[in-house]
Scaffold this active site. Structure first.
Site, PDB file in Angstrom:
ATOM      1  N   GLU A   1      -2.544  11.216  -0.246  1.00  0.00           N
ATOM      2  CA  GLU A   1      -3.236  10.287   0.653  1.00  0.00           C
ATOM      3  C   GLU A   1      -4.629  10.813   0.983  1.00  0.00           C
ATOM      4  O   GLU A   1      -4.786  11.992   1.283  1.00  0.00           O
ATOM      5  CB  GLU A   1      -2.416  10.141   1.943  1.00  0.00           C
ATOM      6  CG  GLU A   1      -2.977   9.125   2.911  1.00  0.00           C
ATOM      7  CD  GLU A   1      -2.197   9.118   4.213  1.00  0.00           C
ATOM      8  OE1 GLU A   1      -1.445   8.159   4.443  1.00  0.00           O
ATOM      9  OE2 GLU A   1      -2.322  10.077   4.997  1.00  0.00           O
TER      10      GLU A   1
ATOM     11  N   TYR B   1      -9.204   3.800   3.170  1.00  0.00           N
ATOM     12  CA  TYR B   1      -7.895   4.442   3.072  1.00  0.00           C
ATOM     13  C   TYR B   1      -7.439   4.317   1.620  1.00  0.00           C
ATOM     14  O   TYR B   1      -7.562   3.241   1.016  1.00  0.00           O
ATOM     15  CB  TYR B   1      -6.888   3.737   3.990  1.00  0.00           C
ATOM     16  CG  TYR B   1      -5.478   4.239   3.808  1.00  0.00           C
ATOM     17  CD1 TYR B   1      -5.003   5.291   4.577  1.00  0.00           C
ATOM     18  CD2 TYR B   1      -4.628   3.686   2.848  1.00  0.00           C
ATOM     19  CE1 TYR B   1      -3.716   5.781   4.406  1.00  0.00           C
ATOM     20  CE2 TYR B   1      -3.343   4.175   2.665  1.00  0.00           C
ATOM     21  CZ  TYR B   1      -2.899   5.213   3.446  1.00  0.00           C
ATOM     22  OH  TYR B   1      -1.637   5.697   3.264  1.00  0.00           O
TER      23      TYR B   1
END
Ligand code: ADP
Ligand code: MG
Length: 389
Positions: free
Chosen positions: A196, A108
């Protein structure tokens, strides 16, 4: 402002951040053609303004072009419900078809604004992937983060430190440093509130790749980017929000049953708090801003009434720049035009408040005036209770 994954990936490509090969389709025939072009073995991804699509059936691994076409048919027009969309879901109008990537490891990575430090903050985790929210809740120590100094920018050694914490070594570690630096440059130059990559992957063949991409632009910076409005997909927005935008009003949808019209964000927050204190639940709030005209107040009021969840309206306005008689006229004009019979409570104060109250009292509407914020909140809650009984 949100954009789709495929648009975010186009921006990634412009910043040398590697993404899987892919095409966007608007029809199921195009889905099939794109799948053929990619060799049949591919991933078909619904494009909506929300994540969590994988778990909601919006992302599928496909082995034949016909299978891609069938899945395309199933997806187009469907309302996809994910944990991020709310119960009504979002309609699928565009589909991304991508080469299927074989994954060795998933990470992530994001950059977002940290309100505590008022700085961009880089976050990364070697665990999580699609379950990053669970990792954040159960074992936050597994998420590494640091604030980026706006004067110095992101330094390569900081990026390297983070990449090493993710367990990356050698050339992949250096690729990750470059990717992080590019991501920060993108974030700054495009005025993002969030970028993101979830998941960022290392492929079986040993390449670093952004498998998903989310980019949100800072609404306050849109005036600097003339290409942004054209990127908007209106099918993904609440029609009332679009309407409010046209009149330069800020409309926020909430879950309760009392429509709220206020002027100023601070007063809006206070209104919602006090309303809740008195047992009321706001259906929305609409901020008409400082110097609104009668027409603007009328449009604002109509937008609130169009929200079918609103069973009553609470107006809380301080007439500083805006005069209270003008506010009253706007409310009366809008409510009469749409034959509104809903209970309305108006708390206003400031210039020409007596004239404003007199106009409301003689309007024939189901309206009460309030002396204070608490008094107004109590009155609208009581009127709704009476209606429900
Ligand atoms: P969301 O975050 O909305 O669920 P993602 O783009 O992250 O959507 O996709 C969900 C999952 O689908 C990923 O975690 C990955 O396992 C798989 N996936 C997505 N794109 C690809 C791809 N190009 N190749 C292989 N698997 C993919
Ligand atoms: Mg994702």
């Amino acid at each position: 402002m949100n954009i789709h994954e495929y648009q975010a990936k186009e921006i990634f490509t412009a910043y040398s951040i590697p993404v899987p090969r892919g095409r966007v389709a608007l029809t199921s025939d195009q889905v099939e053609r794109a799948a053929k072009e990619l060799g049949g073995h591919c991933v078909v991804k619904a494009q909506i303004y929300a994540g969590g699509r994988g778990k909601a059936g919006g992302v599928k691994l496909i082995h034949h072009p016909e299978q891609a076409q069938d899945f395309g048919k199933e997806l187009f027009g469907k309302r996809l419900v994910t944990p991020q969309t709310g119960p009504e879901g979002l309609k699928v109008r565009r589909i991304l078809i991508e080469e299927a990537v074989e994954v060795a490891r998933e990470f992530y990575l994001s950059i977002t604004l940290d309100r505590e430090t008022s700085r961009y903050c880089m976050l990364a985790s070697a665990e999580g992937g699609v379950d990053i929210e669970i990792v954040a809740a159960r074992s936050p120590e597994k998420i590494h983060s640091f604030a980026i100094d706006p004067t110095l920018g992101l330094r390569p050694y900081q990026a390297r430190k983070l990449a090493l914490k993710l367990g990356l070594t050698g050339s992949i570690c250096e690729d990750c440093v470059t990717l992080m630096l590019n991501l920060y440059r993108l974030c700054l130059e495009k005025d993002c509130s969030l970028v993101e990559i979830n998941p960022l992957v290392v492929t079986r063949a040993g390449w670093l790749l952004a498998m998903d991409a989310k980019v949100s632009f800072d609404d306050n910076a849109i005036f600097r980017h003339h290409d942004y409005p054209d990127m908007l997909d209106y099918s993904q927005l609440d029609p009332l929000e679009i309407n409010a935008g046209k009149y330069d009003l800020s409309y926020i949808k909430l879950q309760g049953n009392i429509g709220c019209m206020v002027n100023g964000a601070g007063l809006a927050m206070a209104t919602l708090d006090v309303l809740k204190e008195y047992g009321g639940e706001p259906a929305n709030f609409l901020d008409v801003g400082g110097g609104a005209t009668r027409e603007k107040v009328a449009e604002a009021f109509k937008i609130i009434l169009e929200d079918t969840d609103a069973l009553g309206v609470f107006v809380n306005i301080f007439g500083g720049i805006m005069r209270c008689d003008v506010i009253a006229q706007g409310i009366i004009e809008a409510a009469s035009e749409v034959n509104c019979t809903l209970p309305i409570v108006v708390r206003m104060d400031g210039s020409k408040v007596d004239e404003g109250r007199r106009l409301l009292a003689g309007s024939g509407l189901n309206v009460q005036s309030a002396d204070s914020l608490g008094d107004g909140a109590a009155k609208i809650v009581a009127m709704l209770k009476q209606d429900a009984a």
